[in-house]
Scaffold this active site. Sequence first.
Site, short mmCIF file in Angstrom:
data_model
loop_
_atom_site.label_atom_id
_atom_site.label_comp_id
_atom_site.label_asym_id
_atom_site.label_seq_id
_atom_site.Cartn_x
_atom_site.Cartn_y
_atom_site.Cartn_z
N HIS A 164 0.83 -1.21 0.00
CA HIS A 164 0.00 0.00 0.00
C HIS A 164 0.86 1.26 0.00
CE1 HIS A 164 -3.37 2.63 1.59
NE2 HIS A 164 -2.30 3.31 1.99
N GLU A 165 1.78 1.33 0.94
CA GLU A 165 2.58 2.55 1.08
C GLU A 165 3.49 2.79 -0.12
OE1 GLU A 165 2.17 4.96 3.18
OE2 GLU A 165 0.54 3.87 4.12
N HIS A 168 1.78 4.44 -3.01
CA HIS A 168 1.68 5.90 -2.98
C HIS A 168 2.81 6.51 -3.81
CE1 HIS A 168 -1.70 6.65 -0.41
NE2 HIS A 168 -1.21 5.97 0.59
N TYR A 179 -4.06 14.74 -2.79
CA TYR A 179 -4.40 14.01 -1.57
C TYR A 179 -5.52 14.74 -0.81
CZ TYR A 179 -3.46 10.55 2.06
OH TYR A 179 -3.57 9.50 2.93
N GLU A 188 -5.78 6.84 -2.03
CA GLU A 188 -5.77 5.80 -1.01
C GLU A 188 -6.24 4.46 -1.57
OE1 GLU A 188 -4.80 5.31 2.16
OE2 GLU A 188 -3.74 7.20 2.00
N ASP A 261 -9.64 14.57 7.77
CA ASP A 261 -8.87 13.59 6.99
C ASP A 261 -8.79 13.99 5.52
OD1 ASP A 261 -7.41 11.28 6.45
OD2 ASP A 261 -9.20 10.03 6.22
N HIS A 266 -9.42 8.49 3.70
CA HIS A 266 -9.35 7.11 4.15
C HIS A 266 -10.74 6.48 4.30
CE1 HIS A 266 -5.27 8.37 5.49
NE2 HIS A 266 -4.96 7.11 5.24
#
Length: 346
Positions: A164-165, A168, A179, A188, A261, A266
Amino acid sequence: MCSIVPPYMLRKLAVQNEPRLQAVAQAAKESLLHLKNLQAVRSAPLPPAPPSARQSKPGPPNRTIYDAESGQTLPGRLLRKEGEPAVADVAADEAYDALGDTHRLYADIYGRDSIDDAGLALDASVHYGRLYDNAFWDGSQMVFGDGDGEIFQRFTKSVSVIGHELTHGVTQYSANLAYRNQAGALNESMSDVFGVLVEQYAKKQSTQEASWLIGEGLFTDQVQGAALRSMKAPGTAYDDDVLGKDPQPDSMDAYVKTSADNGGVHINSGIPNRAFYLVASELGGNAWESPGQIWYQSLTGGSLPATSTFGKFAKVTAATATEVFGEGSKEHDAVMKAWETVKVKV
């Protein structure tokens, strides 16, 4: 700066006043402050690698793992470089292996040469901060906390989190989705999609065999929950007396309008997440094949503006499915049906 644990989850922890959770609450407050500070100095968007920097065939990974030694100075002390044997540090070896799993999916299946498609070195720091409840991509490297031991375990335990990271970074070097708001939720969602695909490809799991969970295994036994998010059934990943209930919607009927957020990046990612799961479920087999190809080409093909909405992305995936598999193909029909189910107009 994109992190795996949503701010709304950290805020739940920050207000806990039970004696057993005092350290957890303090750690959550520090994590929230850290996220705010990092986002304030977020790096400028990076351009895609120039064609001259790309190879016709992806090269091998180039991984380096560091130990932040419970501090916040990066990268930290060198622990392991590419090709070196495992070290006496579980987190370091888990990070090394999952970086390799991520590189392998992108190289083997999508022909991508690392995160930037030009052989970018994969650097990661483990043991970041004290009781740090997060993992994040800072624009140039991966960073992992060890968790607080009460709610979260070490963040290198989950392959989907690492995939996942790093995704990005792929988004950063391709569509560079903003974002914020729906573009941020798509940002996301792209990371969730390819995070589970990294895990499924590494484990050779079919669509039916996979759990479709993001961050499975991160929670301790004290938490009533399976993972941070569920792509198969958004809103069902956890229901806990400390963390509350998973707030993700599974269709536009329950879209969350919020300024928190970054506009709910998210939370609302559950909607496109479910759309991808529905496509994969409809087609069967391995999700990294046809469904993954459609999503990857939609992300990297140059048709997505930085401020894309769900509707714009849906149109791009439908066009990609037509281009690759043909009008009226089962792939195109699956894409159209999925977006209709989650109430996103194509």
